[in-house]
Structures are given as structure tokens and as C-alpha cells.
Design a protein around this motif. Structure first.
Motif, PDB file in Angstrom:
ATOM      1  N   LEU A   8       0.866  -1.183   0.000  1.00 43.80           N
ATOM      2  CA  LEU A   8       0.000   0.000   0.000  1.00 43.80           C
ATOM      3  C   LEU A   8       0.898   1.226   0.000  1.00 43.80           C
ATOM      4  CD1 LEU A   8      -2.586  -1.046   2.760  1.00 43.80           C
ATOM      5  CD2 LEU A   8      -2.727  -1.447   0.287  1.00 43.80           C
ATOM      6  N   TYR A   9       0.752   2.081  -0.999  1.00 43.53           N
ATOM      7  CA  TYR A   9       1.625   3.240  -1.154  1.00 43.53           C
ATOM      8  C   TYR A   9       0.787   4.507  -0.996  1.00 43.53           C
ATOM      9  CZ  TYR A   9       5.397   6.055  -3.309  1.00 43.53           C
ATOM     10  OH  TYR A   9       6.377   6.979  -3.563  1.00 43.53           O
ATOM     11  N   LEU A  10       0.965   5.191   0.135  1.00 40.77           N
ATOM     12  CA  LEU A  10       0.204   6.409   0.434  1.00 40.77           C
ATOM     13  C   LEU A  10       1.021   7.648   0.087  1.00 40.77           C
ATOM     14  CD1 LEU A  10      -2.272   7.801   1.860  1.00 40.77           C
ATOM     15  CD2 LEU A  10      -0.920   7.709   3.966  1.00 40.77           C
ATOM     16  N   ASP A  11       0.452   8.511  -0.741  1.00 41.40           N
ATOM     17  CA  ASP A  11       1.105   9.787  -1.065  1.00 41.40           C
ATOM     18  C   ASP A  11       0.010  10.799  -1.379  1.00 41.40           C
ATOM     19  OD1 ASP A  11       2.496  11.970  -2.042  1.00 41.40           O
ATOM     20  OD2 ASP A  11       3.959  10.771  -3.127  1.00 41.40           O
ATOM     21  N   SER A  12      -0.180  11.753  -0.476  1.00 42.36           N
ATOM     22  CA  SER A  12      -1.269  12.721  -0.643  1.00 42.36           C
ATOM     23  C   SER A  12      -1.064  13.605  -1.873  1.00 42.36           C
ATOM     24  CB  SER A  12      -1.406  13.586   0.610  1.00 42.36           C
ATOM     25  OG  SER A  12      -0.198  14.270   0.876  1.00 42.36           O
ATOM     26  N   THR A  13       0.191  13.744  -2.333  1.00 44.08           N
ATOM     27  CA  THR A  13       0.476  14.559  -3.521  1.00 44.08           C
ATOM     28  C   THR A  13       0.363  13.743  -4.815  1.00 44.08           C
ATOM     29  OG1 THR A  13       2.860  14.122  -3.563  1.00 44.08           O
ATOM     30  CG2 THR A  13       2.098  15.931  -2.155  1.00 44.08           C
ATOM     31  N   GLN A  14       0.205  12.442  -4.679  1.00 46.53           N
ATOM     32  CA  GLN A  14       0.093  11.511  -5.809  1.00 46.53           C
ATOM     33  C   GLN A  14       1.313  11.541  -6.726  1.00 46.53           C
ATOM     34  OE1 GLN A  14      -3.755  11.332  -7.802  1.00 46.53           O
ATOM     35  NE2 GLN A  14      -4.734  12.396  -6.122  1.00 46.53           N
ATOM     36  N   SER A  15       2.484  11.851  -6.171  1.00 44.71           N
ATOM     37  CA  SER A  15       3.685  11.838  -7.016  1.00 44.71           C
ATOM     38  C   SER A  15       4.232  10.420  -7.191  1.00 44.71           C
ATOM     39  CB  SER A  15       4.773  12.765  -6.456  1.00 44.71           C
ATOM     40  OG  SER A  15       5.145  12.383  -5.155  1.00 44.71           O
ATOM     41  N   PHE A  16       4.027   9.539  -6.224  1.00 48.78           N
ATOM     42  CA  PHE A  16       4.334   8.109  -6.313  1.00 48.78           C
ATOM     43  C   PHE A  16       5.679   7.812  -7.002  1.00 48.78           C
ATOM     44  CE2 PHE A  16      -0.439   8.121  -6.247  1.00 48.78           C
ATOM     45  CZ  PHE A  16      -0.563   7.664  -4.951  1.00 48.78           C
ATOM     46  N   ILE A  17       6.742   7.980  -6.229  1.00 43.82           N
ATOM     47  CA  ILE A  17       8.098   7.701  -6.705  1.00 43.82           C
ATOM     48  C   ILE A  17       8.184   6.244  -7.172  1.00 43.82           C
ATOM     49  CG2 ILE A  17      10.536   7.780  -6.030  1.00 43.82           C
ATOM     50  CD1 ILE A  17       9.417   9.457  -3.543  1.00 43.82           C
ATOM     51  N   TYR A  18       8.934   6.007  -8.235  1.00 45.81           N
ATOM     52  CA  TYR A  18       9.171   4.670  -8.815  1.00 45.81           C
ATOM     53  C   TYR A  18       7.906   4.035  -9.394  1.00 45.81           C
ATOM     54  CZ  TYR A  18      13.029   4.659  -5.230  1.00 45.81           C
ATOM     55  OH  TYR A  18      14.078   4.943  -4.404  1.00 45.81           O
ATOM     56  N   SER A  29      -5.306   9.038   0.521  1.00 49.22           N
ATOM     57  CA  SER A  29      -5.953   9.487   1.753  1.00 49.22           C
ATOM     58  C   SER A  29      -5.786   8.437   2.845  1.00 49.22           C
ATOM     59  CB  SER A  29      -7.443   9.754   1.534  1.00 49.22           C
ATOM     60  OG  SER A  29      -8.192   8.566   1.588  1.00 49.22           O
ATOM     61  N   LYS A  30      -5.699   8.915   4.081  1.00 52.41           N
ATOM     62  CA  LYS A  30      -5.504   8.012   5.221  1.00 52.41           C
ATOM     63  C   LYS A  30      -6.732   7.132   5.435  1.00 52.41           C
ATOM     64  CE  LYS A  30      -2.628   9.396   8.375  1.00 52.41           C
ATOM     65  NZ  LYS A  30      -2.005  10.032   9.557  1.00 52.41           N
ATOM     66  N   ASP A  31      -7.924   7.667   5.135  1.00 52.09           N
ATOM     67  CA  ASP A  31      -9.145   6.864   5.280  1.00 52.09           C
ATOM     68  C   ASP A  31      -9.107   5.640   4.373  1.00 52.09           C
ATOM     69  OD1 ASP A  31     -10.159   8.553   7.187  1.00 52.09           O
ATOM     70  OD2 ASP A  31     -11.482   9.649   5.818  1.00 52.09           O
ATOM     71  N   ASP A  32      -8.684   5.858   3.125  1.00 51.78           N
ATOM     72  CA  ASP A  32      -8.577   4.737   2.183  1.00 51.78           C
ATOM     73  C   ASP A  32      -7.531   3.740   2.664  1.00 51.78           C
ATOM     74  OD1 ASP A  32     -10.496   5.873   0.599  1.00 51.78           O
ATOM     75  OD2 ASP A  32      -9.094   6.746  -0.842  1.00 51.78           O
ATOM     76  N   LEU A  33      -6.441   4.257   3.211  1.00 53.32           N
ATOM     77  CA  LEU A  33      -5.391   3.384   3.733  1.00 53.32           C
ATOM     78  C   LEU A  33      -5.928   2.513   4.863  1.00 53.32           C
ATOM     79  CD1 LEU A  33      -2.414   2.480   3.902  1.00 53.32           C
ATOM     80  CD2 LEU A  33      -2.001   4.426   5.431  1.00 53.32           C
ATOM     81  N   HIS A  34      -6.665   3.123   5.786  1.00 50.83           N
ATOM     82  CA  HIS A  34      -7.239   2.366   6.902  1.00 50.83           C
ATOM     83  C   HIS A  34      -8.182   1.268   6.402  1.00 50.83           C
ATOM     84  CE1 HIS A  34      -6.494   5.780  10.053  1.00 50.83           C
ATOM     85  NE2 HIS A  34      -5.413   5.103   9.750  1.00 50.83           N
ATOM     86  N   GLN A  35      -8.951   1.578   5.357  1.00 54.04           N
ATOM     87  CA  GLN A  35      -9.868   0.575   4.796  1.00 54.04           C
ATOM     88  C   GLN A  35      -9.110  -0.630   4.257  1.00 54.04           C
ATOM     89  OE1 GLN A  35     -12.707   2.063   1.924  1.00 54.04           O
ATOM     90  NE2 GLN A  35     -13.356   3.736   3.253  1.00 54.04           N
ATOM     91  N   GLU A  36      -8.000  -0.357   3.554  1.00 57.15           N
ATOM     92  CA  GLU A  36      -7.199  -1.449   2.987  1.00 57.15           C
ATOM     93  C   GLU A  36      -6.537  -2.275   4.096  1.00 57.15           C
ATOM     94  OE1 GLU A  36      -7.059  -2.418  -0.153  1.00 57.15           O
ATOM     95  OE2 GLU A  36      -8.415  -0.814  -0.765  1.00 57.15           O
ATOM     96  N   ILE A  37      -6.062  -1.588   5.127  1.00 53.77           N
ATOM     97  CA  ILE A  37      -5.471  -2.291   6.278  1.00 53.77           C
ATOM     98  C   ILE A  37      -6.509  -3.194   6.931  1.00 53.77           C
ATOM     99  CG2 ILE A  37      -4.562  -1.980   8.620  1.00 53.77           C
ATOM    100  CD1 ILE A  37      -3.153   0.570   7.587  1.00 53.77           C
ATOM    101  N   ASP A  38      -7.716  -2.664   7.107  1.00 57.98           N
ATOM    102  CA  ASP A  38      -8.790  -3.445   7.743  1.00 57.98           C
ATOM    103  C   ASP A  38      -9.131  -4.693   6.921  1.00 57.98           C
ATOM    104  OD1 ASP A  38      -8.853  -1.547   9.720  1.00 57.98           O
ATOM    105  OD2 ASP A  38     -10.702  -0.577   9.036  1.00 57.98           O
ATOM    106  N   LYS A  39      -9.119  -4.558   5.589  1.00 62.33           N
ATOM    107  CA  LYS A  39      -9.410  -5.702   4.719  1.00 62.33           C
ATOM    108  C   LYS A  39      -8.385  -6.809   4.938  1.00 62.33           C
ATOM    109  CE  LYS A  39     -10.701  -3.205   0.735  1.00 62.33           C
ATOM    110  NZ  LYS A  39     -10.563  -3.097  -0.732  1.00 62.33           N
TER     111      LYS A  39
END
Length: 235
Positions: A150-160, A180-190
């Protein structure tokens, strides 16, 4: 045994020949060094890199080694803004043929083959995962335990990003990009719903994010021993 190996490797300095630099995004640069034939590391470890071509305060800084040992180069990647520190100015001054010193490698941020693993990166915290994914590709590890990045980047620059997508297509690792952190939490919960305490959780990124997600996981009844952390400090 691993502790003593890390402890003694901290005191061993070697010179690395600078080869080239690459601009990864608007404010992110990679620096490539020749790999000493006697130098090896485990994917996910870091080194302590010392500037030697000029006098600078705090001339030694830790960097995750973003390359896998099989690539035969030492690669570090860092964010360099409009008002960089003296250390980062010195990095930008490097020319092919110049040298830095490296101590290490050290660290235990390494993937365990025996457990389903969720790899979580925040911003520049993607660097150790590049090494880990490249090593998985080199070893042609297919199938096996579930692994997801899971790659979180609020600026959506996503290195590599292009490289990660290619690695995902050639290995069994799934890469999900989030802003977004909310989306990250959802993926973690899954992931947690599927594997409960059988899963391993790796978190790399700014210290505030690492601490926050570690607390989040522990509140979900994930054991501390199932969480590996790699905190990045700005300098």
C-alpha cells in the motif's frame, strides 16, 4: 547474532564511487554509487552515508538502500526541496568519480517468507520496498504467501511508480496507490480481516505516520511483534 553483526558493521566504513544521479520527481532525487565487490546487504536494510568532499555539519545521515544486492549498484533516494540542508546541497554537488563513505548495512526491516505480509509506505518511505521487490523479482519467488504493498502519497507523485507497476506484473505482489488516510485504513482493515494475527505488517515513512499506523494496528489487536517499523526523519 544479527545484533552483533549490525553493531560491528556500523564501525566499518568503505568508500563508494559516485556514478550518477536521477531526478525521480519534482523534488526527489536518486544517487547511484558503485557497489564494492565485498559489500552486500539484505533488502530493506540501510546504510550511514558520510559526505567527504566538503565540510558540513552533521556529515553522516542514514538512508535506506533502495537497490537490491543483485543490482550491483548502491542506490539511495531522498527528497530535496527549494531550501535544502547543507548535507543535501553536498549531495547535489556530487560529480561522477567523487566518493562518499558508507557504514553498515544495518537494520532488521526485512520480509519474512513465512507469513502473509502487508507493506505500507508513506511518501519517501517507499525506498526500502523498492529493494525488497527487486530482490523478490531476482529470486523469482512466485506464489507463496500473500504480499501486498500500500503506497500512500497525498500529492500523488508516487516515486518509482512505473518500476513498481512492472515489478508487480512480474511477481505475485499487488501494489495499491492511495492518497488518503481513510482509504489506507480501509485497505489495512481488509487485510486484517483476512489474516488477523497471522499477518506481518511493515510500515515505512515519516515518524508521525509510522507511530500513528502502529497505534492503529495495535488498537485492532495486532501484536507489536507482528509490526516492523522504519521511521524516516527529515534533514
Amino acid at each position: 547474532m544479527g545484533f552483533f553483526k549490525d553493531f560491528f558493521s556500523i564501525f566499518k566504513k568503505r568508500e563508494l564511487l559516485f556514478l550518477d544521479s536521477q531526478k525521480e520527481s519534482e523534488d526527489v532525487y536518486s544517487f547511484l554509487f558503485e557497489k564494492d565487490k565485498n559489500l552486500t546487504w539484505k533488502a530493506g536494510q540501510y546504510g550511514l552515508f558520510s559526505i567527504t568532499h566538503r565540510t558540513t555539519k552533521n556529515a553522516t545521515k542514514p538512508f535506506s538502500i533502495a537497490s537490491a544486492p543483485t543490482e550491483n549498484i548502491v542506490k539511495i533516494t531522498t527528497r530535496i526541496g527549494d531550501d535544502p540542508s547543507d548535507y543535501k546541497k553536498a549531495l547535489l554537488e556530487l560529480k561522477p568519480g567523487m566518493k562518499v563513505k558508507m557504514s553498515g548495512p544495518v537494520g532488521t526491516f526485512q520480509l519474512d517468507d513465512d507469513a502473509p505480509s502487508l507493506l505500507i509506505a508513506g511518501g519517501i518511505g517507499i525506498t526500502p520496498y523498492r529493494s525488497i521487490l527487486k530482490q523478490i523479482e531476482a529470486e523469482r519467488r512466485a506464489g507463496g504467501k500473500e504480499r501486498e504493498l500500500l503506497y500512500l502519497d497525498s500529492t500523488q507523485s508516487f516515486i518509482y511508480k512505473n518500476e513498481l507497476d512492472e515489478l508487480a506484473s512480474r511477481t505475485s505482489i499487488c501494489v495499491t496507490y492511495l492518497d488518503s488516510k481513510d482509504d489506507l485504513h480501509q485497505e489495512i482493515d481488509k487485510f486484517n480481516d483476512l489474516y488477523k494475527n497471522n499477518g506481518m505488517y511493515f510500515i515505512a515513512g515519516p515518524k508521525s505516520m509510522v507511530d500513528s499506523l502502529s497505534s492503529y494496528l495495535q488498537n485492532k489487536q495486532v501484536s507489536k511483534r507482528n509490526i516492523k517499523k522504519d521511521s524516516f526523519y527529515g534533514y
